[in-house]
Design a protein around this motif. Structure first.
Motif, PDB file in Angstrom:
ATOM      1  N   TYR A 183       8.686   8.908  -7.164  1.00 49.01           N
ATOM      2  CA  TYR A 183       9.792   8.013  -7.395  1.00 49.01           C
ATOM      3  C   TYR A 183       9.557   6.698  -6.666  1.00 49.01           C
ATOM      4  CZ  TYR A 183      12.429  11.515  -9.877  1.00 49.01           C
ATOM      5  OH  TYR A 183      12.827  12.400 -10.831  1.00 49.01           O
ATOM      6  N   ARG A 184       8.475   6.655  -5.896  1.00 52.81           N
ATOM      7  CA  ARG A 184       8.147   5.424  -5.192  1.00 52.81           C
ATOM      8  C   ARG A 184       6.634   5.274  -5.146  1.00 52.81           C
ATOM      9  NH1 ARG A 184      11.606   1.631  -4.376  1.00 52.81           N
ATOM     10  NH2 ARG A 184      11.787   0.728  -2.308  1.00 52.81           N
ATOM     11  N   PHE A 185       6.127   4.124  -5.618  1.00 53.94           N
ATOM     12  CA  PHE A 185       4.717   3.840  -5.375  1.00 53.94           C
ATOM     13  C   PHE A 185       4.562   3.377  -3.939  1.00 53.94           C
ATOM     14  CE2 PHE A 185       4.415   3.113 -10.065  1.00 53.94           C
ATOM     15  CZ  PHE A 185       3.422   4.063 -10.296  1.00 53.94           C
ATOM     16  N   VAL A 186       3.480   3.825  -3.307  1.00 53.61           N
ATOM     17  CA  VAL A 186       3.133   3.334  -1.978  1.00 53.61           C
ATOM     18  C   VAL A 186       1.700   2.825  -2.071  1.00 53.61           C
ATOM     19  CG1 VAL A 186       2.752   3.970   0.436  1.00 53.61           C
ATOM     20  CG2 VAL A 186       4.717   4.914  -0.794  1.00 53.61           C
TER      21      VAL A 186
ATOM     22  N   TYR B 243      -0.168   1.135   5.004  1.00 55.49           N
ATOM     23  CA  TYR B 243       0.506   1.415   3.722  1.00 55.49           C
ATOM     24  C   TYR B 243       1.674   0.453   3.553  1.00 55.49           C
ATOM     25  CZ  TYR B 243      -1.973   5.878   3.678  1.00 55.49           C
ATOM     26  OH  TYR B 243      -2.942   6.843   3.669  1.00 55.49           O
ATOM     27  N   CYS B 244       2.046   0.199   2.301  1.00 54.83           N
ATOM     28  CA  CYS B 244       3.249  -0.593   2.035  1.00 54.83           C
ATOM     29  C   CYS B 244       3.924  -0.054   0.779  1.00 54.83           C
ATOM     30  CB  CYS B 244       2.878  -2.071   1.868  1.00 54.83           C
ATOM     31  SG  CYS B 244       4.348  -3.106   1.755  1.00 54.83           S
ATOM     32  N   GLY B 245       5.204   0.251   0.882  1.00 53.88           N
ATOM     33  CA  GLY B 245       5.964   0.739  -0.267  1.00 53.88           C
ATOM     34  C   GLY B 245       6.155  -0.368  -1.302  1.00 53.88           C
ATOM     35  N   VAL B 246       6.402   0.048  -2.541  1.00 51.33           N
ATOM     36  CA  VAL B 246       6.569  -0.893  -3.662  1.00 51.33           C
ATOM     37  C   VAL B 246       8.009  -0.770  -4.155  1.00 51.33           C
ATOM     38  CG1 VAL B 246       5.710  -1.540  -5.948  1.00 51.33           C
ATOM     39  CG2 VAL B 246       4.138  -0.545  -4.261  1.00 51.33           C
TER      40      VAL B 246
ATOM     41  N   THR C  84       6.724 -17.118   5.031  1.00 54.47           N
ATOM     42  CA  THR C  84       6.529 -15.718   5.451  1.00 54.47           C
ATOM     43  C   THR C  84       5.876 -14.976   4.294  1.00 54.47           C
ATOM     44  OG1 THR C  84       8.732 -15.002   4.705  1.00 54.47           O
ATOM     45  CG2 THR C  84       8.536 -15.771   6.978  1.00 54.47           C
ATOM     46  N   GLN C  85       4.936 -14.095   4.630  1.00 53.72           N
ATOM     47  CA  GLN C  85       4.226 -13.308   3.615  1.00 53.72           C
ATOM     48  C   GLN C  85       4.300 -11.839   4.014  1.00 53.72           C
ATOM     49  OE1 GLN C  85       3.598 -14.800   0.990  1.00 53.72           O
ATOM     50  NE2 GLN C  85       2.504 -16.730   1.203  1.00 53.72           N
ATOM     51  N   GLY C  86       4.381 -10.961   2.990  1.00 52.93           N
ATOM     52  CA  GLY C  86       4.692  -9.559   3.246  1.00 52.93           C
ATOM     53  C   GLY C  86       3.503  -8.651   3.462  1.00 52.93           C
ATOM     54  N   GLY C  87       3.750  -7.376   3.243  1.00 52.27           N
ATOM     55  CA  GLY C  87       2.825  -6.323   3.664  1.00 52.27           C
ATOM     56  C   GLY C  87       1.746  -5.950   2.665  1.00 52.27           C
ATOM     57  N   PHE C  88       1.696  -6.617   1.500  1.00 53.16           N
ATOM     58  CA  PHE C  88       0.549  -6.391   0.604  1.00 53.16           C
ATOM     59  C   PHE C  88      -0.567  -7.282   1.138  1.00 53.16           C
ATOM     60  CE2 PHE C  88       3.045  -5.358  -3.621  1.00 53.16           C
ATOM     61  CZ  PHE C  88       3.714  -4.333  -2.955  1.00 53.16           C
ATOM     62  N   SER C  89      -0.943  -7.036   2.365  1.00 55.89           N
ATOM     63  CA  SER C  89      -1.838  -7.930   3.094  1.00 55.89           C
ATOM     64  C   SER C  89      -2.549  -7.119   4.170  1.00 55.89           C
ATOM     65  CB  SER C  89      -0.981  -9.032   3.737  1.00 55.89           C
ATOM     66  OG  SER C  89      -1.670  -9.673   4.757  1.00 55.89           O
ATOM     67  N   SER C  90      -3.769  -7.523   4.528  1.00 50.66           N
ATOM     68  CA  SER C  90      -4.543  -6.699   5.471  1.00 50.66           C
ATOM     69  C   SER C  90      -3.924  -6.669   6.873  1.00 50.66           C
ATOM     70  CB  SER C  90      -5.984  -7.191   5.517  1.00 50.66           C
ATOM     71  OG  SER C  90      -6.024  -8.589   5.667  1.00 50.66           O
ATOM     72  N   ALA C  91      -3.160  -7.705   7.266  1.00 53.58           N
ATOM     73  CA  ALA C  91      -2.532  -7.703   8.598  1.00 53.58           C
ATOM     74  C   ALA C  91      -1.275  -8.560   8.575  1.00 53.58           C
ATOM     75  CB  ALA C  91      -3.507  -8.239   9.644  1.00 53.58           C
ATOM     76  N   MET C  92      -0.425  -8.349   9.595  1.00 52.00           N
ATOM     77  CA  MET C  92       0.812  -9.146   9.726  1.00 52.00           C
ATOM     78  C   MET C  92       1.048  -9.439  11.195  1.00 52.00           C
ATOM     79  SD  MET C  92       3.621  -7.303   7.310  1.00 52.00           S
ATOM     80  CE  MET C  92       4.892  -8.561   7.425  1.00 52.00           C
TER      81      MET C  92
END
Ligand code: NAP
Ligand code: ZN
Length: 352
Positions: free
Chosen positions: A340-343, A39-42, A127-135
């Motif tokens: 109040y937060r999309f995840v 999951y990744c918060g928005v 650097t690339q964030g968490g809207f991604s299949s892996a990190m």
């Protein structure tokens, strides 16, 4: 061995529109953790960054810095976690480790810190964030998700949660009656209400409309609710507050809020107002009041808020969405329609 090939959701230009993007993670180093993102918060900062509103961005940009995942690979010296652990990554993935900020466990203020996305890795790749299949992240910048905490609940704590928790900690004193105000009831603000209440504070929400009154009082447990344009309500609260947590992401007047602080009260900015804000000096000097700011929190505080949240059995109000909804989610955020937060359910969106 080359890094993994992954699929993310990237903005290609200042429109901020997100679309699938295939890229290669950096090679896994000895102290690195590779996580499959669940999951990744928005966050509103994602929107600012996707549009180059804070500093110019090199596109493509994969946002997302409230990342919860499962450990799927460990470097040879990465002993902090084991395979299968649920872990979190917040807004930063590196710092120098030797400056005053780093040595005092405030690495978020290190001038060499590297942000989770929109920065440059030491090998020169973006650097690339968490809207991604892996990190892939150095273990020092990875935290443990407590067993009792659902992964989607943990996600917003990794930026919004620690952003509220870090400045509020200084007021966490069970022996003192503290009067707090949260200005702006969005992602950061609603977590601020829950955290301040769990610290025993008397909490007033100040909002730009009546729309959130019932939720603030009945679901989030705030003690009072004021609408900023209601002069009579605002006057009634003058000189009463120990602190205000200002989460507003836009231009707004400061005078009316400073007037609500009691002597020596603090207005703490966490919202990024993309234009300069103004105030008259007498607002501060007639009451030795101060304006201050706070940027996320340290790695230690990031672990603390996760543990605090789990111990106090708190629950935030989130809306879990899949990747096909992400552009609409940002539109709703901009229209102030999020409760109040999309995840983002990254694993459930089958990006690969
Ligand atoms: P959000 O979910 O969009 O919430 C912001 C809230 O501010 C809205 O729900 C709204 O609350 C109020 N608001 C919005 N536009 C407004 C306007 N034009 N005038 C007055 N009030 C307005 O955003 P968020 O994710 O909580 O982030 C809030 C801000 O904090 C952003 O600027 C973000 O970049 C920043 N941020 C900073 C840090 C840090 O480390 N300092 C970390 C995370 C986020 P009402 O409906 O109650 O008025
Ligand atoms: Zn440093």
């Amino acid at each position: 061995m080359e890094g993994r090939r992954v699929i993310g959701l990237a903005a290609r230009d200042e429109s901020g529109h997100l679309s699938p993007y295939s890229f290669t993670l950096r090679k896994t180093g000895p102290e690195d953790v590779v996580l499959k993102v669940l999951y990744c918060g928005v966050d509103h900062t994602d929107l600012h960054q996707m549009r180059s509103e804070i500093f110019p961005i090199n596109y493509p940009l994969v946002p997302g810095h409230e990342v919860v995942g499962e450990v799927v690979e460990l470097g040879s010296e990465a002993k902090k976690f084991k395979l299968g652990d649920k872990v979190g990554v917040g807004c930063m993935i590196s710092s120098c480790g030797k400056c005053m900020a780093c040595e005092s466990n405030s690495e978020q203020y290190c001038s060499e810190r590297i942000l989770t996305y929109g920065g440059t890795n030491k090998d020169g790749t973006p650097t690339q964030g968490g809207f991604s299949s892996a990190m892939v992240v150095h273990q020092k910048f990875v935290v443990k998700i407590p067993e009792k905490l659902a992964p989607e609940q943990a996600a917003p704590l990794l930026c919004a949660g620690v952003t509220a928790y870090s400045p509020l900690k200084q007021f966490y004193n069970p022996d003192k009656a503290i009067k707090a105000e949260i200005l702006g009831l969005g992602g950061v603000g609603h977590l601020g209400v829950l955290i301040a209440k769990a610290m025993g504070h008397h909490v007033t929400v100040i909002s730009s409309s009546e729309n959130k009154r019932v939720e603030a009082l009945e679901q989030l447990g705030a003690d009072a609710f004021l609408v900023s344009s209601n002069a009579a309500e605002m006057e009634g609260a003058a000189n009463s507050l120990d602190y205000i947590l200002d989460t507003v992401p836009a231009l707004h007047p400061l005078g009316p809020y400073i007037s609500l602080l009691k002597v020596a009260g603090k207005l703490i900015f966490v919202g990024v107002a993309t234009k300069p804000l103004c105030f008259n000096t007498e607002h501060l000097l007639l009451g030795t009041k101060s304006l201050t700011g706070s940027f996320i929190g340290s790695m230690e505080e990031t672990q603390e808020i996760l543990d605090f949240w789990s111990e106090k059995a708190l629950t935030s109000m989130i809306e879990v969405v899949k990747a096909d909804y992400i552009n609409k989610a940002f539109e709703k955020m901009e229209r102030n329609e999020v409760r109040y937060r999309f995840v983002l359910d990254v694993a459930g969106s089958n990006l690969e």
